[in-house]
Design an enzyme around this catalytic site. Structure first.
Site, PDB file in Angstrom:
ATOM      1  CE  LYS A  89       2.873   4.650  -8.014  1.00 54.99           C
ATOM      2  NZ  LYS A  89       3.280   5.711  -8.902  1.00 54.99           N
ATOM      3  CG  ASP A  96     -18.072  -9.034  11.843  1.00 52.14           C
ATOM      4  OD1 ASP A  96     -18.298  -8.151  12.699  1.00 52.14           O
ATOM      5  OD2 ASP A  96     -18.878  -9.327  10.943  1.00 52.14           O
ATOM      6  CB  ILE A  97     -15.018  -4.869  14.921  1.00 47.27           C
ATOM      7  CG1 ILE A  97     -13.689  -4.756  14.172  1.00 47.27           C
ATOM      8  CG2 ILE A  97     -14.925  -4.187  16.280  1.00 47.27           C
ATOM      9  CD1 ILE A  97     -13.451  -3.426  13.509  1.00 47.27           C
ATOM     10  CG  PHE A 101     -25.320   1.575  12.090  1.00 44.50           C
ATOM     11  CD1 PHE A 101     -26.258   2.440  11.562  1.00 44.50           C
ATOM     12  CD2 PHE A 101     -24.750   1.876  13.323  1.00 44.50           C
ATOM     13  CE1 PHE A 101     -26.613   3.590  12.229  1.00 44.50           C
ATOM     14  CE2 PHE A 101     -25.109   3.031  14.000  1.00 44.50           C
ATOM     15  CZ  PHE A 101     -26.050   3.893  13.451  1.00 44.50           C
ATOM     16  CG  ASN A 115     -16.204   2.264   3.237  1.00 41.15           C
ATOM     17  OD1 ASN A 115     -16.600   3.296   3.768  1.00 41.15           O
ATOM     18  ND2 ASN A 115     -15.613   1.293   3.925  1.00 41.15           N
ATOM     19  CE  LYS A 120     -22.198  -8.403  11.007  1.00 36.70           C
ATOM     20  NZ  LYS A 120     -20.980  -7.786  10.535  1.00 36.70           N
TER      21      LYS A 120
HETATM   22  N1  CTP Z   1     -18.786  -4.627  11.090  1.00 38.30           N
HETATM   23  C1  CTP Z   1     -17.670  -4.820  11.872  1.00 38.30           C
HETATM   24  N2  CTP Z   1     -16.565  -5.429  11.350  1.00 38.30           N
HETATM   25  C2  CTP Z   1     -16.578  -5.866  10.076  1.00 38.30           C
HETATM   26  C3  CTP Z   1     -17.721  -5.681   9.260  1.00 38.30           C
HETATM   27  C4  CTP Z   1     -18.809  -5.052   9.807  1.00 38.30           C
HETATM   28  O1  CTP Z   1     -17.669  -4.413  13.036  1.00 38.30           O
HETATM   29  N3  CTP Z   1     -15.505  -6.450   9.582  1.00 38.30           N
HETATM   30  C5  CTP Z   1     -19.977  -3.995  11.699  1.00 38.30           C
HETATM   31  C6  CTP Z   1     -20.321  -2.630  11.153  1.00 38.30           C
HETATM   32  O2  CTP Z   1     -19.702  -1.619  11.920  1.00 38.30           O
HETATM   33  C7  CTP Z   1     -21.818  -2.622  11.311  1.00 38.30           C
HETATM   34  C8  CTP Z   1     -22.210  -4.075  11.129  1.00 38.30           C
HETATM   35  O3  CTP Z   1     -21.045  -4.827  11.387  1.00 38.30           O
HETATM   36  O4  CTP Z   1     -22.206  -2.242  12.596  1.00 38.30           O
HETATM   37  C9  CTP Z   1     -22.745  -4.453   9.789  1.00 38.30           C
HETATM   38  O5  CTP Z   1     -21.940  -3.968   8.755  1.00 38.30           O
HETATM   39  P1  CTP Z   1     -22.353  -4.202   7.253  1.00 38.30           P
HETATM   40  O6  CTP Z   1     -21.286  -3.676   6.359  1.00 38.30           O
HETATM   41  O7  CTP Z   1     -23.767  -3.752   7.033  1.00 38.30           O
HETATM   42  O8  CTP Z   1     -22.408  -5.798   7.204  1.00 38.30           O
HETATM   43  P2  CTP Z   1     -21.382  -6.884   6.856  1.00 38.30           P
HETATM   44  O9  CTP Z   1     -21.019  -7.633   8.081  1.00 38.30           O
HETATM   45  O10 CTP Z   1     -20.248  -6.310   6.077  1.00 38.30           O
HETATM   46  O11 CTP Z   1     -22.274  -7.844   5.974  1.00 38.30           O
HETATM   47  P3  CTP Z   1     -22.653  -7.737   4.417  1.00 38.30           P
HETATM   48  O12 CTP Z   1     -21.433  -7.216   3.718  1.00 38.30           O
HETATM   49  O13 CTP Z   1     -22.956  -9.153   4.076  1.00 38.30           O
HETATM   50  O14 CTP Z   1     -23.838  -6.860   4.318  1.00 38.30           O
END
Ligand code: CTP
Length: 416
Positions: free
Chosen positions: A303, A322-323, A341, A225, A359
């Site tokens: 590949k 999800d960390i 964030f 990303n 979360k």
């Molecule tokens: N985050 C994380 N691990 C993940 C996804 C997200 O730790 N697998 C954390 C990001 O570091 C951030 C927060 O969760 O602090 C929110 O990330 P965001 O991308 O805005 O949200 P998502 O959980 O991906 O939700 P969505 O895609 O539905 O917006």
């Protein structure tokens, strides 16, 4: 070359020996192109005369809250709002305490309470007063509210002692003002922290995740990303500058590891989770990484070839851990403060609120990353802090300033 052309500074001169340096500051600001209007506190007038201040600024000197003539010409609210920046120099321990506690007993403190203009302070006081927990607590409170600080310096003092407490030199204050007003506050902010070093996070261990993750498709391709890691790295730097022991768990970025941080370089979300969990226990965790929500289920050993049929064009994805959620919901050893964030492109605040609940973290910094905001990869950010106490929208500022303000807020929360 830094300039202040066309900028309007409201200089509040507090009561300290260093008030004489504010006369030089007026000249320096004017030399750089600013117009300077001055407020002199009663204590300040014991050190420099209204005549000198007025002669140098070329304007009326404002001293009394209940000055009806001035009130008719320009009310105190208007006075505070007709400037680009309010600068308090010297900022005495007393003025800082008034600001931190919202007192409004005289013109200077009333202006500072009434204003919606950014404020910068240049503290100056005896070293014992500076190091007193009350002053340090006030400093943290002010920084957490986004007030910029410059100095104090270390050196011999008028009272015969040695240490931190000398007001920053007029050129340094003018430079910090110009950087702040031109959006280049990074250096000034970092220098400020290094100089004054409130070290409100000394002895605290904080884990920060930063950057994107790369989720492999095959040995040469991956899903990624646009995250640059600038915000996460700036947060790690600001926390280290506040004295914290910082573990930076980062996906691939082009950035240098900030001074004082230990880097755990990772690529994938699974590696980021393992490194983050391995870095616990911690007093706080800040998840600023843009973690990929999905990874490829079966990563190809070889590949993928263009001509291997339709299967090669369909990627089957599985959800990543999800960390932030994992750390927030730890039954055992959950860090006292967990911050995430919320990168959103629409309905930023409602989505951030829902994300905080989902979360289980303590604070969410919500930011709008929709096209045109320039947040992803850019140097600026506009965040709203969502917590159990509601929402606090911070003005648009550099990522370094967001980081410094967050570090101050974390210091305040962890030492409360
Ligand atoms: N985050 C994380 N691990 C993940 C996804 C997200 O730790 N697998 C954390 C990001 O570091 C951030 C927060 O969760 O602090 C929110 O990330 P965001 O991308 O805005 O949200 P998502 O959980 O991906 O939700 P969505 O895609 O539905 O917006």
């Amino acid at each position: 070359m830094l300039t202040l052309t066309g900028k309007r500074i409201l200089l509040i001169i507090g009561g300290g020996v260093a008030a004489y340096k504010s006369l030089l500051l007026i000249r320096e600001l004017q030399r750089m192109g600013a117009s300077v209007r001055c407020v002199l506190t009663a204590a300040g007038a014991e050190f420099v005369t209204p005549l000198s201040v007025g002669a140098l600024s070329g304007d009326k000197v404002y001293q009394q809250l209940f000055d009806l003539t001035a009130e008719a010409e320009m009310g105190h609210i208007e006075l505070s709002r007709s400037a680009d920046l309010l600068v308090v120099a010297p900022a005495t321990a007393d003025l800082m305490a008034k600001m931190a506690n919202g007192l409004a007993g005289d013109l200077a403190s009333t202006l500072l309470l009434a204003t919606d203009t950014p404020v910068m302070i240049a503290p100056s006081m005896n070293v014992r007063m500076w190091e007193h927990p009350a002053t340090q607590q006030n400093l943290r409170t002010l920084r957490a509210r986004g007030i910029q600080t410059v100095g104090p310096d270390e050196g011999d003092m008028a009272c015969g002692e040695y240490g931190f407490g000398r007001v920053a030199e007029p050129e340094v204050i003018a430079d910090a003002i110009a950087r702040h007003l031109s959006g280049q506050a990074r250096v000034a902010t970092d220098q400020t922290l290094a100089i004054s070093g409130p070290q409100g996070l000394r002895g605290k261990r904080i884990v920060v995740t930063s950057g994107p993750t790369h989720e492999p498709i095959d040995p040469v391709r991956y899903i990624a990303n646009r995250s640059s890691g600038k915000q996460g790295h700036a947060i790690a730097a600001a926390l280290a500058a506040e004295g914290a022991e910082v573990v930076l768990v980062s996906g691939p970025t082009r950035l240098d590891t900030p001074a004082g941080c230990t880097l755990h370089a990772v690529e994938t979300a699974e590696q980021m989770l393992a490194a983050t969990m391995g870095a616990l226990p911690a007093d706080a965790v800040v998840c600023a990484a843009a973690v990929a929500d999905y990874r490829v289920g079966a990563v190809s050993e070889n590949k993928l070839k263009k001509d291997t049929g339709t299967d090669a064009r369909t990627l089957s994805l599985v959800e990543n851990p999800d960390i932030l959620k994992t750390v927030s919901r730890l039954a055992d050893g959950r860090p006292p403060l967990v911050i995430g964030f919320a990168a959103e492109t629409e309905q930023v605040i409602p989505h951030a609120r829902a994300k905080r609940d989902r979360k289980g973290c303590d604070w969410i910094l919500a930011n709008d990353v929709s096209t045109g905001t320039g947040t992803f990869g850019g140097d600026d950010n506009q965040v709203t802090l969502v917590s159990e106490h509601g929402e606090d929208a911070w003005p648009r500022m550099t990522k370094a300033e967001v980081a410094a303000r967050l570090a101050a807020k974390i210091a305040e929360a962890l030492t409360a």
